[in-house]
Structure formats: C-alpha cells, structure tokens
Design a protein around this motif. Structure first.
Motif, PDB file in Angstrom:
ATOM      1  N   LEU A  25     -16.357  16.081  15.248  1.00  0.00           N
ATOM      2  CA  LEU A  25     -17.559  15.272  15.082  1.00  0.00           C
ATOM      3  C   LEU A  25     -17.443  14.533  13.753  1.00  0.00           C
ATOM      4  O   LEU A  25     -17.022  15.114  12.749  1.00  0.00           O
ATOM      5  N   PHE A  26     -17.834  13.272  13.735  1.00  0.00           N
ATOM      6  CA  PHE A  26     -17.609  12.414  12.570  1.00  0.00           C
ATOM      7  C   PHE A  26     -18.933  12.097  11.887  1.00  0.00           C
ATOM      8  O   PHE A  26     -19.811  11.440  12.462  1.00  0.00           O
ATOM      9  N   PHE A  27     -19.089  12.556  10.643  1.00  0.00           N
ATOM     10  CA  PHE A  27     -20.292  12.288   9.852  1.00  0.00           C
ATOM     11  C   PHE A  27     -19.889  11.682   8.508  1.00  0.00           C
ATOM     12  O   PHE A  27     -20.181  12.222   7.445  1.00  0.00           O
ATOM     13  N   SER A  28     -19.194  10.557   8.573  1.00  0.00           N
ATOM     14  CA  SER A  28     -18.745   9.868   7.370  1.00  0.00           C
ATOM     15  C   SER A  28     -18.856   8.369   7.619  1.00  0.00           C
ATOM     16  O   SER A  28     -19.482   7.930   8.580  1.00  0.00           O
ATOM     17  N   GLY A  29     -18.249   7.577   6.733  1.00  0.00           N
ATOM     18  CA  GLY A  29     -18.274   6.128   6.898  1.00  0.00           C
ATOM     19  C   GLY A  29     -19.582   5.500   6.440  1.00  0.00           C
ATOM     20  O   GLY A  29     -20.460   6.164   5.872  1.00  0.00           O
ATOM     21  N   THR A  30     -19.716   4.207   6.706  1.00  0.00           N
ATOM     22  CA  THR A  30     -20.915   3.470   6.299  1.00  0.00           C
ATOM     23  C   THR A  30     -21.479   2.613   7.432  1.00  0.00           C
ATOM     24  O   THR A  30     -22.256   1.700   7.192  1.00  0.00           O
ATOM     25  N   ALA A  31     -21.102   2.923   8.671  1.00  0.00           N
ATOM     26  CA  ALA A  31     -21.612   2.159   9.821  1.00  0.00           C
ATOM     27  C   ALA A  31     -22.992   2.687  10.193  1.00  0.00           C
ATOM     28  O   ALA A  31     -23.209   3.237  11.278  1.00  0.00           O
ATOM     29  N   TYR A  72     -33.044   7.544   3.868  1.00  0.00           N
ATOM     30  CA  TYR A  72     -31.713   7.015   3.599  1.00  0.00           C
ATOM     31  C   TYR A  72     -30.686   7.939   4.250  1.00  0.00           C
ATOM     32  O   TYR A  72     -30.804   9.171   4.135  1.00  0.00           O
ATOM     33  N   PRO A  73     -29.673   7.404   4.942  1.00  0.00           N
ATOM     34  CA  PRO A  73     -28.840   8.237   5.826  1.00  0.00           C
ATOM     35  C   PRO A  73     -27.700   8.992   5.162  1.00  0.00           C
ATOM     36  O   PRO A  73     -26.661   9.226   5.789  1.00  0.00           O
ATOM     37  N   VAL A  74     -27.860   9.386   3.907  1.00  0.00           N
ATOM     38  CA  VAL A  74     -26.811  10.113   3.195  1.00  0.00           C
ATOM     39  C   VAL A  74     -27.387  11.413   2.637  1.00  0.00           C
ATOM     40  O   VAL A  74     -28.431  11.405   1.980  1.00  0.00           O
ATOM     41  N   PHE A  75     -26.681  12.529   2.899  1.00  0.00           N
ATOM     42  CA  PHE A  75     -27.053  13.844   2.386  1.00  0.00           C
ATOM     43  C   PHE A  75     -25.930  14.306   1.463  1.00  0.00           C
ATOM     44  O   PHE A  75     -24.842  14.645   1.918  1.00  0.00           O
ATOM     45  N   PHE A  76     -26.198  14.281   0.162  1.00  0.00           N
ATOM     46  CA  PHE A  76     -25.184  14.629  -0.840  1.00  0.00           C
ATOM     47  C   PHE A  76     -25.289  16.113  -1.191  1.00  0.00           C
ATOM     48  O   PHE A  76     -26.385  16.672  -1.302  1.00  0.00           O
ATOM     49  N   PHE A 120     -16.070  16.545  10.587  1.00  0.00           N
ATOM     50  CA  PHE A 120     -15.474  15.784   9.498  1.00  0.00           C
ATOM     51  C   PHE A 120     -16.581  15.069   8.732  1.00  0.00           C
ATOM     52  O   PHE A 120     -17.335  14.286   9.302  1.00  0.00           O
ATOM     53  N   ILE A 121     -16.674  15.348   7.414  1.00  0.00           N
ATOM     54  CA  ILE A 121     -17.660  14.675   6.578  1.00  0.00           C
ATOM     55  C   ILE A 121     -16.944  13.933   5.453  1.00  0.00           C
ATOM     56  O   ILE A 121     -15.749  14.100   5.224  1.00  0.00           O
ATOM     57  N   TYR A 122     -17.683  13.117   4.749  1.00  0.00           N
ATOM     58  CA  TYR A 122     -17.176  12.329   3.625  1.00  0.00           C
ATOM     59  C   TYR A 122     -16.882  13.266   2.457  1.00  0.00           C
ATOM     60  O   TYR A 122     -17.745  14.030   2.030  1.00  0.00           O
ATOM     61  N   SER A 141     -18.963  14.947  -1.982  1.00  0.00           N
ATOM     62  CA  SER A 141     -19.129  15.445  -0.619  1.00  0.00           C
ATOM     63  C   SER A 141     -20.507  15.061  -0.107  1.00  0.00           C
ATOM     64  O   SER A 141     -21.518  15.368  -0.737  1.00  0.00           O
ATOM     65  N   ARG A 142     -20.533  14.391   1.033  1.00  0.00           N
ATOM     66  CA  ARG A 142     -21.809  13.973   1.602  1.00  0.00           C
ATOM     67  C   ARG A 142     -21.693  13.808   3.103  1.00  0.00           C
ATOM     68  O   ARG A 142     -20.618  13.546   3.628  1.00  0.00           O
ATOM     69  N   ILE A 143     -22.805  13.976   3.746  1.00  0.00           N
ATOM     70  CA  ILE A 143     -22.920  13.801   5.191  1.00  0.00           C
ATOM     71  C   ILE A 143     -23.614  12.475   5.437  1.00  0.00           C
ATOM     72  O   ILE A 143     -24.641  12.171   4.822  1.00  0.00           O
ATOM     73  N   VAL A 144     -23.056  11.675   6.328  1.00  0.00           N
ATOM     74  CA  VAL A 144     -23.619  10.368   6.649  1.00  0.00           C
ATOM     75  C   VAL A 144     -24.099  10.383   8.097  1.00  0.00           C
ATOM     76  O   VAL A 144     -23.325  10.691   9.012  1.00  0.00           O
ATOM     77  N   ILE A 145     -25.356  10.050   8.296  1.00  0.00           N
ATOM     78  CA  ILE A 145     -25.951   9.962   9.628  1.00  0.00           C
ATOM     79  C   ILE A 145     -25.924   8.498  10.067  1.00  0.00           C
ATOM     80  O   ILE A 145     -26.195   7.594   9.274  1.00  0.00           O
ATOM     81  N   SER A 146     -25.591   8.266  11.325  1.00  0.00           N
ATOM     82  CA  SER A 146     -25.529   6.905  11.852  1.00  0.00           C
ATOM     83  C   SER A 146     -26.322   6.792  13.142  1.00  0.00           C
ATOM     84  O   SER A 146     -26.659   7.800  13.782  1.00  0.00           O
TER      85      SER A 146
END
Length: 353
Positions: free
Chosen positions: A23-29, A293-297, A313-315, A328-333
């Motif tokens: 599962l992908f929780f990274s990027g900026t899309a 905001y979709p970032v959890f640091f 997989f997270i950032y 290290s952060r989780i990005v929600i899209s």
C-alpha cells in the motif's frame, strides 16, 4: 538506512517491488489527478491537438492561446489579478528571485524556505521557530538600509504538517516597499477549497504579494505558476529569464481547462479520506498533522521500517539534501480507498500497542 525502491510504473494506491505489493502512502499527488483515468483521457485528447511539447519562447511571434486562457482561469479561481505559468515550481520561484535580484532588492528568507525561492544554491535559512522569526521581523527591518525588501517564505510547514499564521504581515512597516513571496506548492489545489494560501494573506498597500507554486502536486500538471498583480506578472514576463525558457507543454493546460469535474471530485474524495484518517490516526499520539492537510508527520522514524515489513510504504528520506535527517510522514490522497486507510490504522495500532 532507508531502502530505495525502483519501480517501472506510476505509483497508485499500491506499488509492486520485487514481487511484493505495498500500500502506498507517499508522494504529493494529493488529488489523485495523475492516476485518474478520466483526467488521463483528457490529456490524450489534448496531446492530439497540441502534441507533446511546445519548445519555443512564449515571447516569440507565434503564440498559443491556451496559455493565456489557462492563466486567466487560474488567476480568477485563486482570486489574483494575473497568473504566469512556467515549466516547474522551481522555475516559478527562481523566475521571481532572479527578477528581484536584478533590482538589487534585499531578500530575507523565513525558516525552512523552499530551495525554489533561495537566492543562492548553498544558502541557509533561519533555524528559529517560524512564529518567533515573524515576530522579530519588524525590528530586523529597521536595521536594514532604506530601499525595497523582499520576504520569502513557505505557505505551510509541509514536511512537519504545521500551518503558518500570516497576521504578522499587518505589523510590517508602512513606510517602505516590501514584496512578500510565498511558495504555495503544497497548498495550491488543497487548502481553502483548492485556492491555496492567497485568500489568507493580509493585504497592505505597500506590500506586493506574489505566490509561487508547483502545479505537479495537487494540480497534476508538470509546471509551475506565479500569481500576483498584473504589473508584477507583466514585468516577470518581460524578463530574459522567462523569455528564454520553454514553457509547460500546452496539452496539459488544455486538459486543465476541461477538468473541473475531476478537480472537484478529487477534493471531495480527499476530504472524506482525511476525515477517516484523522479519526483513526490522531488518537495514536504519534503524529503531527495540520487539520485538513493530507500529511501526518512522525518523529518515530522506525515506523517506516515497521510498516514496510507489513506491506505499507510511507514517505521517509532526507530532504531537501542528503545530509538532512530523514523525515517520516504518511501522505493521504484522493486515490486511496477507505479500506486502505483502515488497514494502515490497524497496522499502526499494532506498532503502538
């Protein structure tokens, strides 16, 4: 040591690496436009009309009207007088910086200002807290020679997911010319119903506002934009720096002009996903997150390796340079499904408890 994953397809809800799915929780899309089949089809149609690239100066004697049309729409949507698109967010920032330096404007940078708005490649930014730095600005300005000043800051602490207040702008002196440059690469398309930071910025007669941003994040377009008053935008367009650059491929702007429904859908899906993520992740106490905001640091960098072992997989990598600590952060899209977020939360609970 952070593992480097190399894949051969665009990341979506999941990625595959060496025979295993994650599962992908990274990027900026953030709005999921890059992965949206409908948006991709719009682009295919636009490429049929405009080709893959327009490798010419926009100040030449042959011009493509879609640029002005898209820039007018961006300006109206955000609430500015004018907009100017370029080939990247980095180019947008450097276009403004180059213009300011050509006028011998004294440039002051806020903490963590993005390299796009740096005045030299090896400069450093203040290490103080943003609020403390802003509170000291009026006194700092008194120590500078008379003449125009530029203040260059980010719109949000995008890595650690913290909002910046901008009420300090009202305390800036009234007796000198100031240009406030705000990099909104992570806010445009997401915050304030997609309009980004502009509606939040205080307006003062002696302060010229310019917002720069990457369009490659929430907006899903390989380019950048400068937003501001018509006089400043025209001055930027008249520079050799702008005239010598190839622009964003016109097909993408043509797709943007026809993609309102996809942007609306993306923001609605992101909002619903964030409601669930905030509900499930906030109680763990692991994360710093600016609500909406979709970032959890997290400071718990070993969460990366734990989640990776569990197939998530997270950032987590050093930014902006290799010598910086890993963030290290989780990005929600918008492309995530509720089940993805539920699985993420359940896995984090096993880490915590």
């Amino acid at each position: 040591m952070i593992d480097i994953f190399t894949i051969n397809s665009l990341p979506d809800r999941s990625i595959s690496h060496e025979g295993r799915d994650y599962l992908f929780f990274s990027g900026t899309a953030y709005l999921g436009l890059q992965q949206n089949p409908g948006f991709q089809q719009l682009l295919v149609e636009s490429i049929g009309r405009y080709g893959t690239v327009f490798g010419s100066s926009r100040n030449g004697n042959l011009r493509i009207g879609v640029y002005e049309e898209a820039e007018a729409k961006l300006a109206t949507w955000v609430g500015t007088e004018s907009a100017l698109t370029v080939s990247s967010g980095m180019m947008a920032g450097q276009l403004v910086v180059n213009w300011l330096q050509a006028q011998s404007v004294v440039c002051l940078h806020g903490p963590g200002a993005h390299p796009a708005i740096w005045t030299s490649p090896n400069m450093t930014t203040p290490s103080t807290d943003f609020a403390d730095w802003a509170a000291q600005l009026p006194e700092q300005l008194k120590t500078l020679p008379t003449g125009p000043i530029a203040i260059l800051v980010n719109s949000i602490e995008a890595v650690r997911s913290e909002y910046y207040a901008f009420d300090w702008v009202n305390n800036l002196p009234d007796d000198r010319l100031i240009t406030l440059v705000v990099d909104d690469s992570h806010g445009l398309g997401v915050l304030n119903k997609g309009r980004g930071i502009w509606p939040q910025l205080p307006k003062k007669p002696n302060v010229t506002l310019l917002v720069t941003a990457s369009l490659a994040k929430a907006m899903g377009l390989p380019g950048g934009v400068v937003l501001g008053d018509t006089a400043s935008i025209q001055a930027l367009r008249s520079t050799a720096f702008f005239g010598a650059c190839s622009p964003i491929p016109p097909a993408y702007l043509d797709a943007y002009l026809r993609a309102d429904a996809y942007y609306t859908e993306g923001r609605e899906r992101l909002t619903q996903n964030l409601i669930l993520a905030e509900k499930l992740l906030s109680p763990t106490g692991l994360f710093n997150q600016a609500k909406g905001y979709p970032v959890f640091f997290t400071k718990q960098d070993d969460l990366y390796s734990y989640l990776l072992e569990k197939g998530i997989f997270i950032y987590s990598f050093a930014y902006p340079t290799a010598s910086d600590r890993a963030n290290s952060r989780i990005v929600i899209s918008a492309f995530h499904e509720f089940a993805d977020i539920q699985t993420l939360a359940e896995t984090i609970y096993t880490y915590c408890f």
